[in-house]
Design a protein around this motif. Structure first.
Motif, short mmCIF file in Angstrom:
data_model
loop_
_atom_site.label_atom_id
_atom_site.label_comp_id
_atom_site.label_asym_id
_atom_site.label_seq_id
_atom_site.Cartn_x
_atom_site.Cartn_y
_atom_site.Cartn_z
N GLU A 98 83.62 138.60 11.53
CA GLU A 98 83.10 139.80 10.88
C GLU A 98 83.04 139.60 9.38
O GLU A 98 83.99 139.10 8.75
N GLY A 99 81.91 139.97 8.80
CA GLY A 99 81.73 139.85 7.36
C GLY A 99 81.83 141.20 6.68
O GLY A 99 81.52 142.24 7.27
N PHE A 100 82.25 141.20 5.41
CA PHE A 100 82.41 142.42 4.64
C PHE A 100 81.73 142.27 3.27
O PHE A 100 81.46 141.15 2.83
N ILE A 101 81.50 143.41 2.62
CA ILE A 101 80.88 143.39 1.30
C ILE A 101 81.68 142.51 0.34
O ILE A 101 81.12 141.79 -0.49
N GLY A 102 82.98 142.54 0.48
CA GLY A 102 83.83 141.74 -0.40
C GLY A 102 83.58 140.25 -0.28
O GLY A 102 83.86 139.49 -1.22
N ASP A 103 83.04 139.81 0.86
CA ASP A 103 82.74 138.39 1.03
C ASP A 103 81.59 137.93 0.15
O ASP A 103 81.37 136.72 -0.01
N LEU A 104 80.85 138.89 -0.41
CA LEU A 104 79.70 138.55 -1.25
C LEU A 104 80.09 138.27 -2.69
O LEU A 104 79.28 137.78 -3.47
N ALA A 105 81.31 138.59 -3.05
CA ALA A 105 81.76 138.42 -4.43
C ALA A 105 81.68 136.95 -4.83
O ALA A 105 82.12 136.07 -4.10
N GLY A 106 81.09 136.71 -5.99
CA GLY A 106 80.98 135.34 -6.49
C GLY A 106 79.72 134.62 -6.03
O GLY A 106 79.40 133.56 -6.55
N ALA A 107 79.01 135.21 -5.07
CA ALA A 107 77.73 134.66 -4.62
C ALA A 107 77.82 133.16 -4.34
O ALA A 107 77.06 132.36 -4.85
N GLY A 108 78.79 132.78 -3.50
CA GLY A 108 78.97 131.36 -3.19
C GLY A 108 78.40 130.99 -1.84
O GLY A 108 77.36 131.50 -1.42
N TYR A 109 79.11 130.12 -1.14
CA TYR A 109 78.68 129.63 0.17
C TYR A 109 79.32 130.48 1.26
O TYR A 109 80.54 130.64 1.31
N ILE A 110 78.49 131.05 2.13
CA ILE A 110 78.95 131.94 3.18
C ILE A 110 78.41 131.44 4.50
O ILE A 110 77.19 131.26 4.65
N ASP A 111 79.31 131.19 5.47
CA ASP A 111 78.82 130.67 6.74
C ASP A 111 79.53 131.32 7.91
O ASP A 111 80.68 131.75 7.82
N ALA A 112 78.79 131.41 9.02
CA ALA A 112 79.32 131.89 10.31
C ALA A 112 79.95 133.27 10.22
O ALA A 112 81.01 133.53 10.79
N ALA A 165 71.61 134.50 -5.34
CA ALA A 165 71.98 133.08 -5.48
C ALA A 165 73.03 132.63 -4.47
O ALA A 165 73.55 131.52 -4.57
N ALA A 166 73.36 133.46 -3.48
CA ALA A 166 74.31 133.04 -2.45
C ALA A 166 73.63 132.12 -1.44
O ALA A 166 72.40 132.09 -1.33
N ARG A 167 74.44 131.37 -0.72
CA ARG A 167 73.93 130.51 0.35
C ARG A 167 74.56 130.97 1.67
O ARG A 167 75.79 130.91 1.83
N PHE A 168 73.72 131.46 2.58
CA PHE A 168 74.16 131.91 3.89
C PHE A 168 73.72 130.89 4.93
O PHE A 168 72.54 130.55 5.01
N GLU A 169 74.66 130.43 5.73
CA GLU A 169 74.32 129.49 6.78
C GLU A 169 74.93 129.97 8.10
O GLU A 169 76.10 130.29 8.18
N GLU A 170 74.06 130.07 9.12
CA GLU A 170 74.46 130.55 10.45
C GLU A 170 75.14 131.91 10.34
O GLU A 170 76.28 132.10 10.78
N CYS A 171 74.43 132.87 9.78
CA CYS A 171 74.93 134.24 9.62
C CYS A 171 73.97 135.22 10.27
O CYS A 171 72.79 134.92 10.49
N SER A 172 74.49 136.42 10.58
CA SER A 172 73.64 137.48 11.11
C SER A 172 73.85 138.74 10.29
O SER A 172 74.93 138.98 9.73
N PHE A 173 72.78 139.54 10.21
CA PHE A 173 72.79 140.81 9.48
C PHE A 173 72.25 141.86 10.44
O PHE A 173 71.07 141.82 10.80
N ASN A 174 73.11 142.79 10.87
CA ASN A 174 72.73 143.74 11.91
C ASN A 174 73.02 145.17 11.48
O ASN A 174 74.09 145.46 10.92
N SER A 175 72.04 146.06 11.74
CA SER A 175 72.22 147.50 11.50
C SER A 175 72.70 147.76 10.06
O SER A 175 73.66 148.49 9.84
N LEU A 176 72.01 147.15 9.12
CA LEU A 176 72.31 147.40 7.71
C LEU A 176 71.40 148.49 7.18
O LEU A 176 70.20 148.47 7.42
N ASN A 177 71.96 149.44 6.45
CA ASN A 177 71.19 150.46 5.76
C ASN A 177 71.52 150.35 4.28
O ASN A 177 72.45 151.00 3.79
N ALA A 178 70.77 149.52 3.60
CA ALA A 178 71.06 149.22 2.20
C ALA A 178 69.99 149.86 1.31
O ALA A 178 68.82 149.48 1.40
#
Length: 211
Positions: A16-30, A44-57
């Protein structure tokens, strides 16, 4: 005319991913980002093998980000800031965007299905092996496109002023107005679409049509 070449991929088990995982805009995977109702900013973040579901941004910002083998499902964003984003092996479905700025972006092996856009700005973008299926646009502004196919899609305005097309299948895109008729060079259209463009083509060639 060669068809788009879409590479298949299967996501691994995701944490499970959270907004806090986006801090620093680094490498984010799985990671799976689901059920978030807040601005989503990951420039400028790098997402690898991630999913984004039911987001209302209210604002989804992915400027200069890179998405590799990612899925976006039921994402709603009135404002999408995606200038310079890189999409490699991405599937996007059942999502809705208002103003979607993806200028100077790169799309490689991307499928967009059952999505609605207000304005999709792809000026300066490079699309290779991309399929749009059952999508609706108020305005679609195309850039450089290689092996791109539209199926059961429609747009009020197709802007091709800065487009460069090679093996682009427009038969499945119902358009009411075309801006930049010369930008359609290299595309494939139906005979019905050709009839609708007859006056614009004649005007561009300096011809007069008499009835």
């Amino acid at each position: 005319m060669p068809a788009p070449k879409i590479r298949n991929f299967v996501l691994p088990p995701l944490a499970e991913g959270f907004i806090g995982d986006l801090a620093g805009a680094g490498y984010i995977d799985a990671l799976s980002f689901s059920g978030i109702n807040d601005d989503f900013a990951a420039d400028a973040a790098r997402f690898e093998e991630c999913s984004f579901n039911s987001l209302n941004a209210p604002t989804l910002s992915l400027r200069n980000a890179r998405l590799i083998q990612c899925e976006l499902t039921q994402v709603s964003a009135p404002v999408f800031q995606g200038a310079g984003v890189h999409l490699n092996d991405v599937r996007m479905s059942h999502s809705r965007f208002g103003s979607a700025d993806a200028a100077d972006s790169t799309w490689d092996s991307v499928v967009v299905e059952n999505c609605k856009f207000g304005w999709l700005n792809l000026r300066g973008a490079k699309l290779r092996d991309v399929e749009f299926r059952n999508c609706q646009f108020d305005e679609l502004d195309l850039g450089e496109s290689l092996r791109v196919r539209f199926t059961d899609c429609r747009t009020a305005v197709l802007a091709a002023n800065q487009a460069k097309m090679n093996s682009v299948f427009l038969q499945g895109l119902d358009f009411a107005t075309v801006d930049g008729i010369t930008g359609l060079r290299g595309a494939s259209i139906s005979s019905l679409q050709l009839s609708g463009l007859a006056e614009q083509l004649a005007s561009h060639a300096g011809l007069k049509i008499t009835y």
